[in-house]
Design a protein around this motif. Structure first.
Motif, PDB file in Angstrom:
ATOM      1  N   GLY A   1     -14.011 -23.910   9.202  1.00  0.00           N
ATOM      2  CA  GLY A   1     -15.111 -23.735   8.270  1.00  0.00           C
ATOM      3  C   GLY A   1     -14.701 -23.303   6.878  1.00  0.00           C
ATOM      4  O   GLY A   1     -15.542 -22.990   6.047  1.00  0.00           O
ATOM      5  N   GLN A   2     -13.399 -23.265   6.603  1.00  0.00           N
ATOM      6  CA  GLN A   2     -12.896 -22.838   5.308  1.00  0.00           C
ATOM      7  C   GLN A   2     -12.314 -24.028   4.561  1.00  0.00           C
ATOM      8  O   GLN A   2     -11.728 -24.914   5.151  1.00  0.00           O
ATOM      9  CB  GLN A   2     -11.787 -21.797   5.488  1.00  0.00           C
ATOM     10  N   SER A   3     -12.455 -24.038   3.250  1.00  0.00           N
ATOM     11  CA  SER A   3     -11.852 -25.070   2.413  1.00  0.00           C
ATOM     12  C   SER A   3     -10.546 -24.526   1.843  1.00  0.00           C
ATOM     13  O   SER A   3     -10.532 -23.459   1.224  1.00  0.00           O
ATOM     14  CB  SER A   3     -12.805 -25.448   1.278  1.00  0.00           C
ATOM     15  N   LEU A   4      -9.436 -25.247   2.063  1.00  0.00           N
ATOM     16  CA  LEU A   4      -8.117 -24.793   1.644  1.00  0.00           C
ATOM     17  C   LEU A   4      -7.377 -25.889   0.890  1.00  0.00           C
ATOM     18  O   LEU A   4      -7.571 -27.073   1.163  1.00  0.00           O
ATOM     19  CB  LEU A   4      -7.279 -24.392   2.859  1.00  0.00           C
ATOM     20  N   GLN A   5      -6.515 -25.495  -0.025  1.00  0.00           N
ATOM     21  CA  GLN A   5      -5.594 -26.391  -0.706  1.00  0.00           C
ATOM     22  C   GLN A   5      -4.231 -25.720  -0.723  1.00  0.00           C
ATOM     23  O   GLN A   5      -4.133 -24.503  -0.847  1.00  0.00           O
ATOM     24  CB  GLN A   5      -5.987 -26.633  -2.158  1.00  0.00           C
ATOM     25  N   VAL A   6      -3.164 -26.521  -0.626  1.00  0.00           N
ATOM     26  CA  VAL A   6      -1.807 -26.008  -0.751  1.00  0.00           C
ATOM     27  C   VAL A   6      -1.267 -26.462  -2.097  1.00  0.00           C
ATOM     28  O   VAL A   6      -1.372 -27.638  -2.452  1.00  0.00           O
ATOM     29  CB  VAL A   6      -0.902 -26.517   0.393  1.00  0.00           C
ATOM     30  N   HIS A   7      -0.691 -25.521  -2.874  1.00  0.00           N
ATOM     31  CA  HIS A   7      -0.091 -25.798  -4.173  1.00  0.00           C
ATOM     32  C   HIS A   7       1.411 -25.615  -4.030  1.00  0.00           C
ATOM     33  O   HIS A   7       1.851 -24.604  -3.461  1.00  0.00           O
ATOM     34  CB  HIS A   7      -0.641 -24.838  -5.229  1.00  0.00           C
ATOM     35  N   PHE A   8       2.194 -26.571  -4.534  1.00  0.00           N
ATOM     36  CA  PHE A   8       3.646 -26.506  -4.344  1.00  0.00           C
ATOM     37  C   PHE A   8       4.368 -27.319  -5.406  1.00  0.00           C
ATOM     38  O   PHE A   8       3.767 -28.137  -6.096  1.00  0.00           O
ATOM     39  CB  PHE A   8       4.017 -27.025  -2.956  1.00  0.00           C
ATOM     40  N   TYR A   9       5.676 -27.081  -5.529  1.00  0.00           N
ATOM     41  CA  TYR A   9       6.548 -27.881  -6.384  1.00  0.00           C
ATOM     42  C   TYR A   9       7.363 -28.814  -5.508  1.00  0.00           C
ATOM     43  O   TYR A   9       7.778 -28.434  -4.401  1.00  0.00           O
ATOM     44  CB  TYR A   9       7.515 -26.997  -7.183  1.00  0.00           C
ATOM     45  N   MET A  10       7.596 -30.034  -5.995  1.00  0.00           N
ATOM     46  CA  MET A  10       8.446 -30.984  -5.289  1.00  0.00           C
ATOM     47  C   MET A  10       9.400 -31.618  -6.286  1.00  0.00           C
ATOM     48  O   MET A  10       9.019 -31.960  -7.402  1.00  0.00           O
ATOM     49  CB  MET A  10       7.621 -32.076  -4.609  1.00  0.00           C
ATOM     50  N   ASN A  11      10.656 -31.773  -5.866  1.00  0.00           N
ATOM     51  CA  ASN A  11      11.652 -32.437  -6.690  1.00  0.00           C
ATOM     52  C   ASN A  11      11.464 -33.937  -6.504  1.00  0.00           C
ATOM     53  O   ASN A  11      11.648 -34.463  -5.401  1.00  0.00           O
ATOM     54  CB  ASN A  11      13.060 -32.002  -6.276  1.00  0.00           C
ATOM     55  N   ASN A  12      11.072 -34.628  -7.560  1.00  0.00           N
ATOM     56  CA  ASN A  12      10.788 -36.064  -7.480  1.00  0.00           C
ATOM     57  C   ASN A  12      12.032 -36.905  -7.247  1.00  0.00           C
ATOM     58  O   ASN A  12      11.935 -38.022  -6.746  1.00  0.00           O
ATOM     59  CB  ASN A  12      10.076 -36.523  -8.756  1.00  0.00           C
ATOM     60  N   ALA A  13      13.209 -36.385  -7.591  1.00  0.00           N
ATOM     61  CA  ALA A  13      14.453 -37.128  -7.395  1.00  0.00           C
ATOM     62  C   ALA A  13      14.950 -37.031  -5.956  1.00  0.00           C
ATOM     63  O   ALA A  13      15.485 -37.991  -5.411  1.00  0.00           O
ATOM     64  CB  ALA A  13      15.529 -36.621  -8.352  1.00  0.00           C
ATOM     65  N   THR A  14      14.755 -35.861  -5.322  1.00  0.00           N
ATOM     66  CA  THR A  14      15.307 -35.647  -3.980  1.00  0.00           C
ATOM     67  C   THR A  14      14.245 -35.553  -2.883  1.00  0.00           C
ATOM     68  O   THR A  14      14.567 -35.667  -1.710  1.00  0.00           O
ATOM     69  CB  THR A  14      16.121 -34.343  -3.945  1.00  0.00           C
ATOM     70  N   GLY A  15      12.996 -35.293  -3.268  1.00  0.00           N
ATOM     71  CA  GLY A  15      11.932 -35.101  -2.281  1.00  0.00           C
ATOM     72  C   GLY A  15      11.874 -33.689  -1.724  1.00  0.00           C
ATOM     73  O   GLY A  15      11.030 -33.379  -0.882  1.00  0.00           O
ATOM     74  N   LYS A  16      12.764 -32.801  -2.197  1.00  0.00           N
ATOM     75  CA  LYS A  16      12.783 -31.416  -1.722  1.00  0.00           C
ATOM     76  C   LYS A  16      11.503 -30.708  -2.150  1.00  0.00           C
ATOM     77  O   LYS A  16      11.057 -30.824  -3.284  1.00  0.00           O
ATOM     78  CB  LYS A  16      13.990 -30.680  -2.295  1.00  0.00           C
ATOM     79  N   ILE A  17      10.905 -29.950  -1.221  1.00  0.00           N
ATOM     80  CA  ILE A  17       9.708 -29.169  -1.502  1.00  0.00           C
ATOM     81  C   ILE A  17      10.098 -27.703  -1.562  1.00  0.00           C
ATOM     82  O   ILE A  17      10.883 -27.219  -0.743  1.00  0.00           O
ATOM     83  CB  ILE A  17       8.628 -29.410  -0.430  1.00  0.00           C
ATOM     84  N   ASP A  18       9.563 -26.996  -2.540  1.00  0.00           N
ATOM     85  CA  ASP A  18       9.847 -25.574  -2.731  1.00  0.00           C
ATOM     86  C   ASP A  18       8.958 -24.741  -1.818  1.00  0.00           C
ATOM     87  O   ASP A  18       7.730 -24.805  -1.908  1.00  0.00           O
ATOM     88  CB  ASP A  18       9.593 -25.196  -4.194  1.00  0.00           C
ATOM     89  N   TYR A  19       9.604 -23.983  -0.927  1.00  0.00           N
ATOM     90  CA  TYR A  19       8.886 -23.033  -0.072  1.00  0.00           C
ATOM     91  C   TYR A  19       9.268 -21.594  -0.410  1.00  0.00           C
ATOM     92  O   TYR A  19       8.839 -20.673   0.252  1.00  0.00           O
ATOM     93  CB  TYR A  19       9.216 -23.276   1.407  1.00  0.00           C
ATOM     94  N   GLU A  20      10.126 -21.403  -1.439  1.00  0.00           N
ATOM     95  CA  GLU A  20      10.708 -20.091  -1.717  1.00  0.00           C
ATOM     96  C   GLU A  20       9.965 -19.281  -2.770  1.00  0.00           C
ATOM     97  O   GLU A  20       9.952 -18.061  -2.702  1.00  0.00           O
ATOM     98  CB  GLU A  20      12.156 -20.261  -2.177  1.00  0.00           C
ATOM     99  N   THR A  21       9.389 -19.923  -3.764  1.00  0.00           N
ATOM    100  CA  THR A  21       8.830 -19.169  -4.879  1.00  0.00           C
ATOM    101  C   THR A  21       7.405 -18.699  -4.597  1.00  0.00           C
ATOM    102  O   THR A  21       6.732 -19.198  -3.700  1.00  0.00           O
ATOM    103  CB  THR A  21       8.813 -20.012  -6.167  1.00  0.00           C
TER     104      THR A  21
END
Length: 68
Positions: free
Chosen positions: A37-57
């Motif tokens: 019943g909750q509306s959620l969004q995830v905000h993140f950075y992704m490296n467009n060259a490698t596809g790596k997603i930032d989970y650290e910051t």
């Protein structure tokens, strides 16, 4: 992106700690999803060259109220 756009030197430092260029990173947001019943969004950075997603910051976050 540029380090001026991010405006957080610690985030820039973390994203580029592997030697990548800050210009390769982009900020993304998922579509809103409904969970328990909750509306959620995830905000993140992704490296467009490698596809790596930032989970650290601190900029990786769930936006919306998350009730247990």
């Amino acid at each position: 992106m540029t380090d001026e756009e991010i405006r957080n030197p610690e985030v820039v430092k973390t994203l580029t700690s592997d030697g990548s260029n800050i210009a390769d990173w982009g900020k993304y947001t998922t579509r809103s999803i409904r969970s328990n019943g909750q509306s959620l969004q995830v905000h993140f950075y992704m490296n467009n060259a490698t596809g790596k997603i930032d989970y650290e910051t601190s900029d990786f976050k769930v936006k919306g109220v998350v009730n247990p």
